[in-house]
Design an enzyme around this catalytic site. Sequence first.
Site, mmCIF file in Angstrom:
data_model
loop_
_atom_site.group_PDB
_atom_site.id
_atom_site.type_symbol
_atom_site.label_atom_id
_atom_site.label_comp_id
_atom_site.label_asym_id
_atom_site.label_seq_id
_atom_site.Cartn_x
_atom_site.Cartn_y
_atom_site.Cartn_z
ATOM 1 N N CYS A 139 0.855 -1.179 0.000
ATOM 2 C CA CYS A 139 0.000 0.000 0.000
ATOM 3 C C CYS A 139 0.896 1.235 0.000
ATOM 4 C CB CYS A 139 -0.890 -0.012 1.242
ATOM 5 S SG CYS A 139 -1.993 1.394 1.356
ATOM 6 N N GLU A 163 -8.734 -0.970 -2.521
ATOM 7 C CA GLU A 163 -9.036 0.463 -2.670
ATOM 8 C C GLU A 163 -10.382 0.816 -2.039
ATOM 9 O OE1 GLU A 163 -6.610 2.212 -3.382
ATOM 10 O OE2 GLU A 163 -5.396 0.611 -4.224
ATOM 11 N N HIS A 211 -10.107 1.451 1.556
ATOM 12 C CA HIS A 211 -9.631 2.795 1.903
ATOM 13 C C HIS A 211 -10.811 3.759 2.066
ATOM 14 C CE1 HIS A 211 -5.281 2.587 1.820
ATOM 15 N NE2 HIS A 211 -5.259 2.024 0.627
HETATM 16 NI NI NI Z 1 -3.582 1.078 -0.160
#
Ligand code: NI
Length: 179
Positions: free
Chosen positions: A102, A145, A148
């Site tokens: 990441c 993603e 996130h």
């Molecule tokens: Ni990430």
Amino acid sequence: MAILKISRMGHPVLWQIAAPVAGPDAPDIQRLIADMKDTLADAEGVGLAAPQVYVSRAVMMFFVPPSRIETGGDGDGVPLTVLINPEVEPIGDEIVDGWEGCLSIPGLQGRVPRWAHIRYRGLDENGRPIERQASGFHARVVQHEYDHLMGVLYTERMQDMTQFGFNEELARQEAVRLK
Ligand code: NI
């Protein structure tokens, strides 16, 4: 167009749930998307979510390079895809482990369980609906993603913290194993 600073683990923006976008064509969202594309290319990543550039809005982007195609994956890779206000749901209950890194946790990687097959939908950068099914690395990067935007980092998904380490050290151990 600009390369933005990337937030790193420890900054609270990464723990927040991102707010939905009302109008994808709004100038601030279009500028955010353009800047995120520049930032992703500069960082040489495969995915980026808006909280990683300190903006808590539901915008993410990713691509699947042909080199990352695995068995059960998607043919020739997936071109850079912008997803606004995404939704992700599993197809079936199969879970697979795989290594993830990441941009907000630089230099490290870990082995993370993810749904093997998913369906996802959202809006593209022009406000048009996207709906796809994904497997393999494609499914993994979308889940990473999307997490996130939910304020979740991959480390929270890990179940075996012995499978977490510095890229260089893990590469060294892999080289030892292959000798
Ligand atoms: Ni990430």
